[in-house]
Design a protein around this motif. Structure first.
Motif, PDB file in Angstrom:
ATOM      1  N   GLN A 163       0.836  -1.206   0.000  1.00 50.27           N
ATOM      2  CA  GLN A 163       0.000   0.000   0.000  1.00 50.27           C
ATOM      3  C   GLN A 163       0.870   1.255   0.000  1.00 50.27           C
ATOM      4  O   GLN A 163       0.571   2.232  -0.706  1.00 50.27           O
ATOM      5  CB  GLN A 163      -0.923  -0.007   1.220  1.00 50.27           C
ATOM      6  CG  GLN A 163      -1.891   1.174   1.270  1.00 50.27           C
ATOM      7  CD  GLN A 163      -2.789   1.125   2.487  1.00 50.27           C
ATOM      8  OE1 GLN A 163      -2.480   0.473   3.480  1.00 50.27           O
ATOM      9  NE2 GLN A 163      -3.919   1.823   2.436  1.00 50.27           N
ATOM     10  N   GLU A 189       2.528   1.525  -3.497  1.00 47.32           N
ATOM     11  CA  GLU A 189       1.536   1.879  -4.509  1.00 47.32           C
ATOM     12  C   GLU A 189       1.148   3.357  -4.394  1.00 47.32           C
ATOM     13  O   GLU A 189       1.090   4.082  -5.389  1.00 47.32           O
ATOM     14  CB  GLU A 189       0.295   0.989  -4.351  1.00 47.32           C
ATOM     15  CG  GLU A 189       0.468  -0.411  -4.895  1.00 47.32           C
ATOM     16  CD  GLU A 189       0.468  -0.434  -6.418  1.00 47.32           C
ATOM     17  OE1 GLU A 189      -0.415   0.187  -7.030  1.00 47.32           O
ATOM     18  OE2 GLU A 189       1.383  -1.062  -6.997  1.00 47.32           O
ATOM     19  N   ASN A 194      -0.178   4.447  -7.638  1.00 44.38           N
ATOM     20  CA  ASN A 194      -1.057   3.277  -7.729  1.00 44.38           C
ATOM     21  C   ASN A 194      -1.011   2.577  -9.095  1.00 44.38           C
ATOM     22  O   ASN A 194      -2.029   2.420  -9.771  1.00 44.38           O
ATOM     23  CB  ASN A 194      -2.505   3.668  -7.398  1.00 44.38           C
ATOM     24  CG  ASN A 194      -2.650   4.163  -5.975  1.00 44.38           C
ATOM     25  OD1 ASN A 194      -2.332   3.453  -5.030  1.00 44.38           O
ATOM     26  ND2 ASN A 194      -3.120   5.404  -5.833  1.00 44.38           N
ATOM     27  N   SER A 228      -0.392  -0.574  -9.613  1.00 44.27           N
ATOM     28  CA  SER A 228      -0.726  -2.000  -9.456  1.00 44.27           C
ATOM     29  C   SER A 228       0.431  -2.910  -9.862  1.00 44.27           C
ATOM     30  O   SER A 228       0.238  -3.939 -10.517  1.00 44.27           O
ATOM     31  CB  SER A 228      -1.976  -2.353 -10.274  1.00 44.27           C
ATOM     32  OG  SER A 228      -3.088  -1.613  -9.837  1.00 44.27           O
ATOM     33  N   TYR A 236       9.113  -1.045  -8.916  1.00 46.87           N
ATOM     34  CA  TYR A 236       8.559   0.200  -8.376  1.00 46.87           C
ATOM     35  C   TYR A 236       9.473   1.383  -8.680  1.00 46.87           C
ATOM     36  O   TYR A 236       9.009   2.514  -8.852  1.00 46.87           O
ATOM     37  CB  TYR A 236       8.309   0.073  -6.876  1.00 46.87           C
ATOM     38  CG  TYR A 236       6.966  -0.538  -6.550  1.00 46.87           C
ATOM     39  CD1 TYR A 236       5.782   0.168  -6.782  1.00 46.87           C
ATOM     40  CD2 TYR A 236       6.869  -1.825  -6.036  1.00 46.87           C
ATOM     41  CE1 TYR A 236       4.544  -0.391  -6.505  1.00 46.87           C
ATOM     42  CE2 TYR A 236       5.636  -2.399  -5.759  1.00 46.87           C
ATOM     43  CZ  TYR A 236       4.474  -1.681  -5.999  1.00 46.87           C
ATOM     44  OH  TYR A 236       3.243  -2.232  -5.739  1.00 46.87           O
TER      45      TYR A 236
END
Length: 408
Positions: free
Chosen positions: A21, A24, A29, A31, A385
């Motif tokens: 969380q 993200e 966000n 995914s 990420y």
């Protein structure tokens, strides 16, 4: 939050959900976890079918056995590629493995401690157990006749942990001028010369490869057995892994060369190997992740690393990516290092190093090995990420801050 990824890395669902969380939210966000989970499942289905198994009716034991059997076959292929004939002939294969790794066309340059400086440190702190093993009464005589790299490897398994820690603490007085650029040295130690302690070290660590990060050395230790099928497919990727590791730490040391605490950083890294080099979205990242991300072919070399860390310093390729160029059949393992499937609450790993370790050690299904898959999955998750500007900017700000707090 992907339950599959949580199970594969072995983290409680709630803790993993909080971490995802945060990542993200900080990256917009995208995914990443869901898309990565979907990719892992797709890879599992594809590779299970390629093994001749039914994805809907395959047990963990069947998959484990099929992967182990494939490694056995690929080991024979590799043995033929390096000119061997008997997949278990340790004495014949170890020199062939070293020769192959010496000639693999990948960067092996590192920023390492000068041999002359290492000799001074050893002269001031004679390793008595090493001297006894090699039959020397005089440290000067030993330093004159023996390779300093090999002596330092010998210290790893002959001297006590306390003695080694005392030696490394001496590094706090080192300066960047004590280092130089040179090629990684791949050593193959002689079992008759180094004796049973080397065998014991290899047995306790469950493999016979060690490395000296500050010296730019990867060493192959002797084995106490003459027949070990699987030695080729286990050692080649492991040696490539350690070449990457040594180069990763080399860039970290280079990054710190203009900082006041250079010597202390060197000691702390070698003794403690802290993992909090950079923080993104509340998650601490090891330098390894930073190195791997900026070592990708698709990522532009950032200006904030210059002039000390150059693009070639960050070159990093997975062992599987290199291996299938040597033996095309090994393409099966390409980009599978972070892939696994859950059976009976534990992963069955598709990571070549895990499967090869299971094969060579004749590991049972119940005690199967999956450490390298977990490590690769963690790294891959954070690397993906970092593809997002918001998190990459967090890395840049921290490295820029570190660079501002330096002396020239």
């Amino acid at each position: 939050m992907s339950k599959l990824l949580s199970q594969l890395v072995g983290v409680q669902d709630q803790l993993f959900a909080v971490m995802i969380q945060q990542l993200e939210s900080a990256s917009g966000n995208p995914s990443v976890d869901i898309r990565m989970s979907t990719e892992v499942r797709a890879k599992v289905l594809e590779h299970v079918r390629s093994l001749g198994l039914d994805p809907d009716d395959t047990t963990g034991q069947e998959l484990f056995s099929a992967l182990t059997g494939l490694v056995e076959m690929h080991d024979r292929f590799l043995v033929e590629r390096i000119g061997g004939s008997n997949p278990g002939d340790v004495a014949d294969l170890l020199p062939r493995i070293k020769k192959l790794v010496d000639t693999i066309n990948i960067p092996k340059s590192v920023w390492a401690l000068k041999h002359s400086v290492a000799k001074k440190l050893i002269k001031a702190n004679p390793p008595k157990n090493v001297m006894k093993q090699l039959g020397y009464r005089s440290v000067d005589s030993m330093l004159k006749r023996e390779s300093i790299d090999e002596l330092l490897v010998g210290i790893r398994f002959l001297e006590s942990d306390i003695w080694q820690e005392k030696l490394i603490t001496k590094y706090s007085k080192l300066h960047p001028s004590d280092f130089e650029n040179r090629e990684i040295e791949i050593l193959l130690l002689d079992g008759k010369k180094w004796g049973g302690k080397a065998f014991t070290y290899a047995k306790s660590h469950k493999h016979n490869i060690t490395n000296l990060k500050e010296m730019g050395v990867v060493a192959i230790l002797p084995l106490p057995v003459s027949n070990m099928p699987g030695i080729t497919i286990v050692l080649i990727p492991r040696i490539i892994y350690y070449i990457n590791e040594v180069r990763t730490y080399s860039t970290y040391f280079k990054h710190h060369q203009v900082k006041n605490e250079f010597g202390e950083t060197l000691v702390n890294t070698l003794l403690e190997d802290p993992s909090r080099h950079v923080t993104i979205a509340g998650q601490h990242l090891h330098w390894r992740v930073i190195h791997h991300f900026y070592g990708k072919e698709s990522v532009t070399h950032p200006e904030f690393f210059e002039p000390h860390i150059l693009p070639e310093d960050l070159f990093w390729r997975k062992a599987e990516q290199i291996l299938f160029r040597i033996e095309p059949a090994l393409h099966f393992w390409h980009e599978m290092d972070f892939v696994g499937e859950i059976f009976e609450g534990k992963p069955v790993s598709f990571n070549l190093m895990d499967v090869a370790t299971n094969y060579i050690n004749k590991t049972s299904y119940e005690r199967r090995y999956f450490y390298h898959m977990k490590e690769s999955l963690w790294n891959e998750l954070f690397i993906r990420y970092l593809d997002y500007p918001a998190l990459r900017n967090q890395v840049r700000m921290q490295i820029d801050y570190q660079s501002d707090n330096q002396f020239i």
